[in-house]
Scaffold this motif. Structure first.
Motif, mmCIF file in Angstrom:
data_model
loop_
_atom_site.group_PDB
_atom_site.id
_atom_site.type_symbol
_atom_site.label_atom_id
_atom_site.label_comp_id
_atom_site.label_asym_id
_atom_site.label_seq_id
_atom_site.Cartn_x
_atom_site.Cartn_y
_atom_site.Cartn_z
ATOM 1 N N LEU A 284 -1.438 6.257 -0.984
ATOM 2 C CA LEU A 284 -0.713 5.677 -0.055
ATOM 3 C C LEU A 284 -0.177 4.447 -0.616
ATOM 4 O O LEU A 284 0.780 3.899 -0.096
ATOM 5 C CB LEU A 284 -1.586 5.420 0.814
ATOM 6 C CG LEU A 284 -1.203 4.837 2.255
ATOM 7 C CD1 LEU A 284 -0.117 5.441 2.808
ATOM 8 C CD2 LEU A 284 -2.367 4.404 3.170
ATOM 9 N N TYR A 285 -0.847 3.792 -1.578
ATOM 10 C CA TYR A 285 -0.186 2.558 -1.956
ATOM 11 C C TYR A 285 0.933 2.586 -2.696
ATOM 12 O O TYR A 285 1.758 1.695 -2.562
ATOM 13 C CB TYR A 285 -1.577 1.755 -2.824
ATOM 14 C CG TYR A 285 -0.638 0.542 -3.356
ATOM 15 C CD1 TYR A 285 -1.010 -0.744 -2.545
ATOM 16 C CD2 TYR A 285 -0.269 0.332 -4.671
ATOM 17 C CE1 TYR A 285 -0.463 -1.832 -3.429
ATOM 18 C CE2 TYR A 285 0.189 -0.785 -5.096
ATOM 19 C CZ TYR A 285 -0.124 -1.899 -4.217
ATOM 20 O OH TYR A 285 0.580 -3.056 -4.889
ATOM 21 N N ILE A 286 0.802 3.705 -3.453
ATOM 22 C CA ILE A 286 2.411 3.888 -4.366
ATOM 23 C C ILE A 286 3.376 4.136 -3.429
ATOM 24 O O ILE A 286 4.471 3.547 -3.640
ATOM 25 C CB ILE A 286 2.043 5.140 -5.144
ATOM 26 C CG1 ILE A 286 0.971 4.904 -6.228
ATOM 27 C CG2 ILE A 286 3.310 5.645 -5.825
ATOM 28 C CD1 ILE A 286 0.644 5.998 -7.038
ATOM 29 N N LEU A 287 3.327 4.995 -2.321
ATOM 30 C CA LEU A 287 4.410 5.152 -1.431
ATOM 31 C C LEU A 287 4.799 3.926 -0.719
ATOM 32 O O LEU A 287 6.050 3.772 -0.648
ATOM 33 C CB LEU A 287 4.227 6.145 -0.287
ATOM 34 C CG LEU A 287 4.138 7.599 -0.755
ATOM 35 C CD1 LEU A 287 3.421 8.581 0.215
ATOM 36 C CD2 LEU A 287 5.502 8.030 -1.093
ATOM 37 N N CYS A 288 3.903 3.159 -0.253
ATOM 38 C CA CYS A 288 3.984 1.865 0.443
ATOM 39 C C CYS A 288 4.816 0.926 -0.268
ATOM 40 O O CYS A 288 5.736 0.186 0.021
ATOM 41 C CB CYS A 288 2.970 1.302 0.848
ATOM 42 S SG CYS A 288 2.139 2.293 2.462
#
Length: 365
Positions: A284-288
């Protein structure tokens, strides 16, 4: 340099997972073997999804909340994202075609920007795809069943869960790659316009002004292409990002419930839960983070150039630069719904909302 060969991890995951998302600007570039592999993988996933329904009926509600619901959420998200991208194949091909036109004519500045933008996500993505561990409640037949059925069923569960995870990782990696390749265009524009605005005292003034006018016109054409590929990216991924936002709230809610029961598990089971939870957070952090990079790049195009000697430019070039500053105030927004957009602030919002929903479920249990 083109869209396909700048990210080998994306290409490999796309083939092995059976997603077969477009990598070139043509309708199909995959062999018959990979197409057959894709069909087999999808059949496994459909059997897996159907078998999860009776499987969840035969296990305690706690097991359903901890394991079953996570698998349902992942399967639904993965299927929607893939079907959505395949349904918009024409948009994908147009986007890849325009990116390839830019990349194949790339100068050294563009190549450096591509490298500096893609390299930082390689380690997080490698950790993400190596941290998958799904436990799936599945029922193929009523008890009692033979040892042969047990072994074959367990083998099927292991293989199908691995491919479920690979398909999810692959589509995430594909979307990250698309976002970063668009981000590259904004960063390239920012560097080039700063170079144009930088004073060069070592050359004849008329020659320099003429060269800068040619370069700024080329940048204007690049800016036009940049706006075009951004609109294509929005058409392709806007609904996907809104779904990921909502789905992530429920996904981390069930992960939180899983972590809350970690004290009643064995040591190795607890380790696997923490590894999986860490991988989910990283995903999720990568996408955000990638969406945030695109948002920042779209509003910082002229920041570097503004601190150069742009006021010494000739009036026509200066006029174009001022118009670019005005356009720089328009933030690049991808998600369909503003409240369900992905960014670094929304990363924390999703985790907070997941925590609240998890507490509600635990109180109801």
């Amino acid at each position: 340099m083109d869209f396909e060969n700048v990210n080998r991890l994306n290409v490999k995951l796309n083939l092995i997972s059976g997603n077969l998302l477009p990598m070139v600007d043509r309708d199909s570039s995959f062999s018959l073997f990979w197409k057959f592999h894709c069909v087999v993988v999808w059949i496994m996933q459909l059997i897996n999804a159907i078998a999860m329904v009776p499987g969840c009926m035969y296990v305690p509600i706690e097991k359903v909340m901890k394991d079953g619901m996570i698998c349902f959420v992942i399967f639904f998200e993965m299927s929607f994202l893939l079907l959505r991208i395949h349904a918009r194949k024409n948009v994908v091909c147009q986007l890849i075609r325009k990116l390839n036109e830019i990349l194949r004519a790339a100068d050294d500045t563009m190549k450096n920007v591509v490298t500096s933008t893609l390299d930082p996500v390689k380690i997080p993505l490698n950790f993400y795809w190596s941290a998958g561990d799904y436990r799936i409640p599945i029922a193929f037949t009523k008890q009692p069943f033979s040892l042969k059925v047990f072994v074959l069923g367990s083998l099927f569960i292991i293989i199908s869960s691995i491919y479920l995870f690979l398909k999810k990782v692959s589509v995430d990696t594909y979307m990250v790659h698309l976002i970063l390749m668009v981000t590259v265009q904004y960063r390239y524009f920012a560097l080039k316009i700063a170079m144009i605005c930088r004073e060069d005292e070592g050359k004849d003034s008329q020659e320099l002004n003429r060269r800068k006018e040619i370069e700024i016109k080329a940048l204007c054409r690049h800016y036009r292409d940049m706006i075009y590929i951004t609109s294509l990216l929005r058409k392709l991924l806007s609904l996907n990002f809104s779904l990921i936002y909502v789905n992530s709230v429920f996904r981390f809610c069930f992960i939180g419930i899983m972590i809350s029961s970690i004290t009643s598990t064995t040591f190795w089971e607890a380790i696997s839960i923490m590894i999986y939870a860490s991988g989910a957070v990283v995903q999720l952090y990568i996408l955000c983070s990638c969406v945030q990079q695109l948002l920042d790049a779209s509003t910082e195009m002229t920041d570097k150039a503004f601190h150069e000697n742009w006021y010494l430019l000739q009036p026509p070039v200066k006029r174009i630069f001022i118009l670019t500053i005005m356009a720089n105030n328009l933030e690049c927004k991808i998600a369909t719904f503003e409240k369900f957009n992905l960014s670094l602030p929304s990363f924390m919002t999703i985790l907070n909302q997941s925590y609240s929903v998890a507490l509600l479920f635990l109180k109801m249990k």
